[in-house]
Design a protein around this motif. Structure first.
Motif, mmCIF file in Angstrom:
data_model
loop_
_atom_site.group_PDB
_atom_site.id
_atom_site.type_symbol
_atom_site.label_atom_id
_atom_site.label_comp_id
_atom_site.label_asym_id
_atom_site.label_seq_id
_atom_site.Cartn_x
_atom_site.Cartn_y
_atom_site.Cartn_z
ATOM 1 N N GLY A 122 7.301 -5.433 -5.711
ATOM 2 C CA GLY A 122 6.739 -6.408 -6.635
ATOM 3 C C GLY A 122 5.265 -6.190 -6.888
ATOM 4 N N HIS A 123 4.607 -5.469 -5.990
ATOM 5 C CA HIS A 123 3.189 -5.128 -6.157
ATOM 6 C C HIS A 123 3.106 -3.705 -6.683
ATOM 7 N N ARG A 124 2.462 -3.496 -7.809
ATOM 8 C CA ARG A 124 2.363 -2.176 -8.435
ATOM 9 C C ARG A 124 0.981 -1.586 -8.292
ATOM 10 N N GLY A 125 0.301 -1.939 -7.206
ATOM 11 C CA GLY A 125 -1.053 -1.436 -6.995
ATOM 12 C C GLY A 125 -1.067 -0.162 -6.163
ATOM 13 N N ALA A 126 -2.214 0.102 -5.543
ATOM 14 C CA ALA A 126 -2.404 1.318 -4.760
ATOM 15 C C ALA A 126 -1.600 1.252 -3.463
ATOM 16 N N ARG A 127 -1.355 2.450 -2.888
ATOM 17 C CA ARG A 127 -0.625 2.547 -1.629
ATOM 18 C C ARG A 127 -1.213 3.683 -0.804
ATOM 19 N N ALA A 154 6.033 11.004 7.803
ATOM 20 C CA ALA A 154 6.415 11.391 9.161
ATOM 21 C C ALA A 154 6.853 12.843 9.214
ATOM 22 N N ARG A 155 7.655 13.286 8.236
ATOM 23 C CA ARG A 155 8.143 14.670 8.235
ATOM 24 C C ARG A 155 7.015 15.663 8.002
ATOM 25 N N GLU A 156 6.125 15.344 7.054
ATOM 26 C CA GLU A 156 5.064 16.283 6.686
ATOM 27 C C GLU A 156 3.832 16.149 7.575
ATOM 28 N N ARG A 157 3.792 15.095 8.417
ATOM 29 C CA ARG A 157 2.708 14.896 9.382
ATOM 30 C C ARG A 157 1.343 14.830 8.710
ATOM 31 N N ARG A 158 1.289 14.176 7.559
ATOM 32 C CA ARG A 158 0.010 14.021 6.870
ATOM 33 C C ARG A 158 0.045 12.741 6.045
ATOM 34 N N PRO A 159 -1.128 12.148 5.760
ATOM 35 C CA PRO A 159 -1.170 10.915 4.962
ATOM 36 C C PRO A 159 -0.855 11.190 3.493
ATOM 37 N N HIS A 160 -0.410 10.145 2.810
ATOM 38 C CA HIS A 160 -0.185 10.197 1.362
ATOM 39 C C HIS A 160 -1.017 9.084 0.727
ATOM 40 N N TRP A 161 -1.777 9.450 -0.313
ATOM 41 C CA TRP A 161 -2.678 8.493 -0.963
ATOM 42 C C TRP A 161 -2.279 8.368 -2.429
ATOM 43 N N PHE A 162 -2.001 7.146 -2.904
ATOM 44 C CA PHE A 162 -1.617 6.889 -4.287
ATOM 45 C C PHE A 162 -2.498 5.767 -4.837
ATOM 46 N N PRO A 163 -3.482 6.083 -5.697
ATOM 47 C CA PRO A 163 -4.343 5.030 -6.258
ATOM 48 C C PRO A 163 -3.570 3.980 -7.056
ATOM 49 N N ASP A 176 -9.820 5.273 -6.814
ATOM 50 C CA ASP A 176 -9.562 6.470 -6.019
ATOM 51 C C ASP A 176 -9.688 6.077 -4.548
ATOM 52 N N PHE A 177 -9.360 7.011 -3.674
ATOM 53 C CA PHE A 177 -9.572 6.832 -2.241
ATOM 54 C C PHE A 177 -10.701 7.773 -1.815
ATOM 55 N N PRO A 178 -11.934 7.290 -1.726
ATOM 56 C CA PRO A 178 -13.020 8.167 -1.293
ATOM 57 C C PRO A 178 -12.841 8.553 0.175
ATOM 58 N N PRO A 179 -13.496 9.638 0.625
ATOM 59 C CA PRO A 179 -13.328 10.094 2.018
ATOM 60 C C PRO A 179 -13.630 9.010 3.045
ATOM 61 N N GLU A 180 -14.651 8.186 2.801
ATOM 62 C CA GLU A 180 -14.997 7.148 3.771
ATOM 63 C C GLU A 180 -13.859 6.135 3.916
#
Length: 756
Positions: A195-200, A172-181, A225-229
């Motif tokens: 409890g879930h240690r997967g992607a976010r 919210a502060r940075e006004r951009r998405p965050h992607w963590f595989p 990874d998070f591809p562009p699509e």
């Protein structure tokens, strides 16, 4: 007691029997017509279901429905009824998740439709949990909806204060998405559903007014990874959640907070009389920054009628204009209107400008109050002098001409000589530009706005390049009574009068007016902003600047930059982008650049400079909007104090790592008169590199902004330590598929020189 039996038809009078038969026949006909009517209503609904569910066009949906009916052997109406019934049937129970709280209705304002939508979003994203927070007025995040979370997680993450360091607040502060595989790549902060240690993926929900909320997706296992699509799909799903769920959770009659009405305006709904006509407007909500001219609080205004609250403004037509705006949807303006304003119990004369726009089921009314303040008048006088602007007004009825003091300075005439009349103006214009001046005057006298550029010949024989803009002044009855406007001296923006004359002569007979103005705009920018300046050393800094114009001539925009040493030894670093294209954007850019240079010698900080510059967009350079980033570098302390007006933050390259600086508050110039600009201080180290750029460097069709910024950061990290090489490589990296101007400033802190 004898049982009663209905009479048989044979026992009735023949006339009664005939009447009964007619009634029965009519009832059957009514039922048939009713069924046909229901069928006609259901067919368009069924076609709409096919359009929404299968992505058909309306024509394809109608054809597909007819084909299905033919293959199944039932009527189109019966098939439509089945399709519509299936579409509105309650959704199937969501997939059970151990310990989950699938009932969205447990949250305040929740409902089953929102629960089904969020569950569908979760299944579409193939995630195990999805949560949606809404931005509160104090900046905190409130949990609006969730699926896949257990009750403990839902309770812990119900309210996220603005100072809490977590992924949703960072997005919210940075006004951009965050992607963590995978979760291990996330910062050391609390994690939702740990409890879930997967992607976010944490995606902000944006509206035209800013950040409205945040959506977080949680997966059970890491992703490659998070591809562009996939990023585009998750961004679209987040926008769907924000639009459908957050608006649906508003209480009846309330204004949705996602529209961001908390600004310097009030919202009023119409009151109707018995005939259905609008009799008045009731004030329903007052913005946080709204300043009532009479000093009343918001609580004193809400619920009151508009005519009772502002009788003088309504006497000037406020209520009637509001009805027109509500009916037609076209915005309207009133003023300036004189009234007595009260500030702190003191009554002072003031002028009020009113702007009315249609909003939801009512109107939004903004009031701008101008006081007769000597200090403000002096500031505006100085700004006009810096920008080399002069005003004028010609009375069509009497032929009289009125000039301001700055206009006499532009023409090189003493005030005692009196202003040059409308008919005498041609004697001060270069002979080749007389047709331009004649067209300018003819357009104004026809009741239309006009703008042009001509060469002025002053009494001492010197030439000035003048930009003229004029507008008609109409009476209440629509009759033209005067024309007024401004003259602006553009001579300082040209390197020489010879270059300007050559440009004008070359284009005069070969280009249409629009092409000619765009070419002049290109010449202006190339003179003011050279495309490849040599690096400049400024007291411990190496500075390289680049300007690349748009490939298409009609796309010439208002990108600009400046880097100069001020009298107090600090270094002014500025970059900006004026909205629009062509001569208007170029001259607007020059006006802001020159005004900021003049204001900077006052010693004020970057926040105050942007505040003053924003004031000029509402007074001197009306209609100009744009972004800007202003920084002041102190060589003694190696600190950069900077502020932004809607501009992208700088990128800092330190120890081989590039990252964008956090965003301070500051909306774009020309958006709000009362805007304030937050300052940030950055302490730089030797060998640090700072990159300032405009959006033309990174915006690409079909490419996410995050991907473009990552690409720019990667290029900056591998470009070495030479500022010229860095600027050229970054510009080359962004050359493909660009449609806008680009400005780039690369600043490197010189390492201390060691003696041998």
């Amino acid at each position: 007691m004898t049982a009663q039996h209905p009479p048989q038809t044979s026992d009735l009078d023949p006339r009664v029997a005939r009447l009964a038969a007619v009634v029965e026949c009519q009832q059957q006909e009514i039922e048939r017509l009713r069924a046909e009517r229901d069928g006609r209503l259901l067919v368009p609904l069924a076609e709409g279901v096919l359009v929404e569910r299968l992505g058909y066009s309306p024509g394809e949906a109608a054809t597909h429905l007819a084909d299905l009916a033919a293959r199944t052997g039932i009527s189109v109406a019966e098939l439509a009824a089945d399709l519509v019934a299936g579409a509105v049937r309650p959704p199937r129970s969501p997939v059970a998740v151990p310990g989950a709280a699938p009932d969205f209705a447990r949250l305040p304002g929740g409902n089953a439709e929102s629960s089904a939508l969020l569950e569908e979003v979760r299944r579409t994203a193939d995630a195990v949990a999805v949560a949606l927070w809404q931005v509160q007025p104090d900046g905190a995040l409130g949990l609006v909806a969730h699926t896949g979370l257990n009750l403990l997680d839902a309770s812990r993450w119900r309210h996220l204060p603005v100072l809490m360091d977590c992924l949703p607040q960072r997005a919210a502060r940075e006004r951009r998405p965050h992607w963590f595989p995978e979760a291990e790549l996330a910062p050391a902060v609390p994690l939702l559903a740990d409890g879930h240690r997967g992607a976010r993926a944490v995606v902000p929900v944006t509206t035209s007014r800013g950040i409205a909320g945040v959506v977080e997706f949680v997966w059970a296992a890491p992703l490659p990874d998070f591809p562009p699509e996939q990023k585009r799909r998750l961004t679209a799903l987040a926008a769907l959640c924000g639009r459908e769920i957050m608006l649906s959770t508003q209480p009846a009659g309330a204004l949705p907070s996602t529209v961001g009405l908390l600004d310097s305006a009030l919202f009023a709904r119409p009151r109707t009389d018995e005939s259905g006509q609008v009799a008045d407007f009731e004030i329903a909500q007052v913005g946080e920054d709204f300043a009532d001219p009479h000093g009343r609080r918001a609580a004193d205004l809400i619920g009151r009628g508009l005519t009772r609250t502002y009788p003088l403004l309504c006497a000037y037509g406020l209520a009637e204009r509001a009805v027109e705006v509500l009916t037609t949807g076209a915005s309207a303006q009133l003023g300036p209107i004189p009234l007595v304003a009260r500030t702190g119990g003191t009554a002072t004369p003031a002028m009020v400008d009113v702007r009315i726009t249609r909003f939801l089921d009512g109107v939004r009314i903004g009031l701008t109050v101008g006081h007769d303040d000597h200090r403000l008048a002096q500031l505006l006088h100085n700004l006009q002098h810096i920008a080399r602007l002069g005003s004028w007004e010609h009375s069509v009825l009497t032929g009289e001409m009125a000039w301001t003091e700055q206009t006499f300075e532009l023409f090189g005439l003493p005030a005692s000589a009196g202003p040059v009349t409308w008919d005498e103006l041609c004697t001060y214009v270069h002979p080749d530009d007389l047709p331009i001046l004649e067209l300018f005057q003819t357009t104004l006298l026809a009741g239309e706005e006009a703008a042009t550029v001509f060469r002025l010949i002053r009494p001492d024989g010197t030439h000035r390049q003048i930009r003229a803009h004029g507008e008609p002044v109409l009476s209440d009855s629509g009759e033209l009574v005067a024309v007024r406007g401004i003259y602006q001296d553009l001579s300082a923006q040209y390197q020489s009068q010879v270059a300007l004359n050559a440009t004008r002569d070359r284009l005069a007979d070969t280009e249409h007016e629009a092409q000619r103005q765009n070419r002049i705009a290109r010449e202006l920018q190339q003179v003011i902003l050279p495309s490849a300046a040599r690096p400049v050393e400024m007291d411990g800094l190496e500075v390289a600047v680049r300007y690349r114009p748009a490939e298409q001539e009609h796309k010439v925009g208002g990108d600009w930059y400046d880097a100069t040493v001020l009298p107090d030894g600090r270094i002014l670093l500025v970059i900006g982008d004026v909205a629009g294209h062509g001569i208007g954007a170029a001259t607007g850019m020059i006006a802001l650049r020159n005004a900021l240079r003049g204001l900077a010698v006052t010693g004020a900080g970057p926040g105050q400079l942007l505040d003053w510059l924003n004031t000029t967009t509402f007074t001197v350079n009306r209609g100009v909007t744009g972004t800007a980033l202003c920084g002041l570098y102190d060589p003694d302390s190696r600190t950069l104090t900077w502020a932004r007006a809607g501009h992208l933050p700088p990128m800092l390259v330190r120890d081989g790592v590039a990252e964008q600086l956090p965003l301070p508050r500051g909306i774009l110039l020309g958006a709000r008169p009362s805007a304030r600009f937050e300052e940030r201080v950055l302490r730089l180290r030797p060998a640090d590199t700072l990159i300032l750029f405009t959006d033309g460097l990174i915006e690409r069709r079909g490419v996410l902004l995050d991907d473009s910024l990552d690409r720019l950061a990667a290029a900056a990290c591998h470009a070495g330590a030479d500022v010229e090489r860095i600027t050229d490589q970054l510009l080359a990296e962004a050359t493909s598929d660009t449609e806008d101007d680009s400005c780039l400033i690369v600043i490197r802190i010189c390492p201390p020189v060691t003696s041998a």
